[in-house]
Design an enzyme around this catalytic site. Structure first.
Site, PDB file in Angstrom:
ATOM      1  N   GLY A  46      62.954 -16.889  18.092  1.00  0.00           N
ATOM      2  CA  GLY A  46      62.109 -15.953  18.818  1.00  0.00           C
ATOM      3  C   GLY A  46      62.842 -15.479  20.054  1.00  0.00           C
ATOM      4  O   GLY A  46      63.825 -16.108  20.481  1.00  0.00           O
ATOM      5  N   GLN A  51      63.492 -12.426  28.760  1.00  0.00           N
ATOM      6  CA  GLN A  51      64.700 -13.258  28.615  1.00  0.00           C
ATOM      7  C   GLN A  51      65.981 -12.433  28.673  1.00  0.00           C
ATOM      8  O   GLN A  51      67.057 -12.972  28.917  1.00  0.00           O
ATOM      9  CB  GLN A  51      64.662 -14.046  27.296  1.00  0.00           C
ATOM     10  CG  GLN A  51      63.585 -15.109  27.264  1.00  0.00           C
ATOM     11  CD  GLN A  51      63.609 -15.873  25.958  1.00  0.00           C
ATOM     12  OE1 GLN A  51      63.013 -15.427  24.971  1.00  0.00           O
ATOM     13  NE2 GLN A  51      64.284 -17.001  25.913  1.00  0.00           N
ATOM     14  N   CYS A  94      64.360 -23.621  24.095  1.00  0.00           N
ATOM     15  CA  CYS A  94      64.282 -22.242  24.583  1.00  0.00           C
ATOM     16  C   CYS A  94      65.684 -21.765  24.895  1.00  0.00           C
ATOM     17  O   CYS A  94      66.467 -22.494  25.517  1.00  0.00           O
ATOM     18  CB  CYS A  94      63.415 -22.176  25.842  1.00  0.00           C
ATOM     19  SG  CYS A  94      63.241 -20.502  26.510  1.00  0.00           S
ATOM     20  N   LEU A  95      65.998 -20.536  24.488  1.00  0.00           N
ATOM     21  CA  LEU A  95      67.327 -19.986  24.758  1.00  0.00           C
ATOM     22  C   LEU A  95      67.567 -19.847  26.260  1.00  0.00           C
ATOM     23  O   LEU A  95      68.717 -19.807  26.689  1.00  0.00           O
ATOM     24  CB  LEU A  95      67.474 -18.627  24.064  1.00  0.00           C
ATOM     25  CG  LEU A  95      67.426 -18.680  22.523  1.00  0.00           C
ATOM     26  CD1 LEU A  95      67.338 -17.275  21.946  1.00  0.00           C
ATOM     27  CD2 LEU A  95      68.637 -19.426  21.969  1.00  0.00           C
ATOM     28  N   HIS A 136      54.846 -19.513  22.344  1.00  0.00           N
ATOM     29  CA  HIS A 136      55.982 -19.701  23.274  1.00  0.00           C
ATOM     30  C   HIS A 136      56.468 -18.340  23.801  1.00  0.00           C
ATOM     31  O   HIS A 136      56.741 -18.190  24.996  1.00  0.00           O
ATOM     32  CB  HIS A 136      57.087 -20.458  22.513  1.00  0.00           C
ATOM     33  CG  HIS A 136      58.393 -20.599  23.225  1.00  0.00           C
ATOM     34  ND1 HIS A 136      58.910 -21.829  23.587  1.00  0.00           N
ATOM     35  CD2 HIS A 136      59.320 -19.684  23.610  1.00  0.00           C
ATOM     36  CE1 HIS A 136      60.094 -21.646  24.174  1.00  0.00           C
ATOM     37  NE2 HIS A 136      60.364 -20.360  24.194  1.00  0.00           N
ATOM     38  N   GLU A 137      56.538 -17.335  22.905  1.00  0.00           N
ATOM     39  CA  GLU A 137      57.014 -16.002  23.323  1.00  0.00           C
ATOM     40  C   GLU A 137      56.004 -15.309  24.232  1.00  0.00           C
ATOM     41  O   GLU A 137      56.380 -14.660  25.211  1.00  0.00           O
ATOM     42  CB  GLU A 137      57.307 -15.122  22.102  1.00  0.00           C
ATOM     43  CG  GLU A 137      58.331 -15.671  21.120  1.00  0.00           C
ATOM     44  CD  GLU A 137      59.576 -16.228  21.745  1.00  0.00           C
ATOM     45  OE1 GLU A 137      59.960 -15.785  22.846  1.00  0.00           O
ATOM     46  OE2 GLU A 137      60.163 -17.150  21.148  1.00  0.00           O
ATOM     47  N   HIS A 140      56.318 -16.420  27.700  1.00  0.00           N
ATOM     48  CA  HIS A 140      57.400 -15.749  28.435  1.00  0.00           C
ATOM     49  C   HIS A 140      56.916 -14.451  29.080  1.00  0.00           C
ATOM     50  O   HIS A 140      57.341 -14.103  30.181  1.00  0.00           O
ATOM     51  CB  HIS A 140      58.563 -15.396  27.494  1.00  0.00           C
ATOM     52  CG  HIS A 140      59.543 -16.496  27.244  1.00  0.00           C
ATOM     53  ND1 HIS A 140      60.301 -17.072  28.242  1.00  0.00           N
ATOM     54  CD2 HIS A 140      59.928 -17.111  26.104  1.00  0.00           C
ATOM     55  CE1 HIS A 140      61.104 -17.988  27.718  1.00  0.00           C
ATOM     56  NE2 HIS A 140      60.897 -18.049  26.408  1.00  0.00           N
TER      57      HIS A 140
END
Ligand code: GNR
Ligand code: NI
Length: 172
Positions: A46, A51, A94-95, A136-137, A140
């Site tokens: 994702g 991000q 998470c990236l 999760h997205e 963000h």
């Protein structure tokens, strides 16, 4: 298409709230495609626009198995319109929080309303990894990272380590 650099915590942009998209036009459609390319390159499941430093409510997800074809989902203004009472724990990464993982408990299933790449309203029923990833997205887009669901002690340990690594110019 273009690969975009991914911001790493504790970057201030990751704490901000993203603005709704007025319309999925050519610019947003292109942003979605660039995000899918960036997500695959980073081997994520994702990616949310903040991000990559873009404070607009756009996310992409793809939770397909390794032996299955790619299945990217592009969403603008995603909204959870229903969530199950049942909660499940999932080990999250998470990236923007590289190399740290922790269990987060969230609703097991959600229904999400969003605008697709053609600016059409759609709904998606998600459970399992897809439900976790979409939540999760959307976090963000509201300036929330998975570490914000942990104890202050765990969160601060992770954020201090990331800050130190970036001060030292480490890549990982
Ligand atoms: O690649 C990712 N893996 C992941 C694993 C468990 C729960 C959520 C995720 S999302 C993450 C990519 C990312 O940082 N998206 O914002
Ligand atoms: Ni993330």
């Amino acid at each position: 298409m273009a690969l975009l650099p991914i911001l790493v915590a504790p970057h201030p942009v990751l704490k901000q709230t993203a603005k709704p998209v007025a319309k999925v036009d050519a610019r947003i459609a292109r942003l979605m495609d660039d995000m899918v390319e960036t997500m695959y390159d980073a081997q994520g499941i994702g990616l949310a626009a903040p991000q990559i430093g873009v404070l607009e409510r756009v996310i992409v997800v793809d939770v397909h198995e390794k032996d299955e074809p790619a299945n990217p989902i592009r969403m603008a203004n995603p909204e959870i319109v229903w969530a199950s009472d049942e909660l499940v724990p999932c080990e999250e990464g998470c990236l923007s929080v590289p190399e740290h993982y922790a269990e987060v408990t969230r609703p097991k299933a959600v229904r999400v309303r969003y605008l697709d790449q053609q600016n059409e309203i759609r709904e998606l029923d998600a459970d399992g990894m897809l439900a976790t990833c979409v939540q999760h997205e959307i976090d963000h887009l509201n300036g929330v990272l998975f570490v914000d669901h942990l104890s202050m002690l765990k969160r601060n340990m992770i954020l201090r380590k990331l800050q130190k690594q970036q001060r030292q110019g480490a890549t990982a």
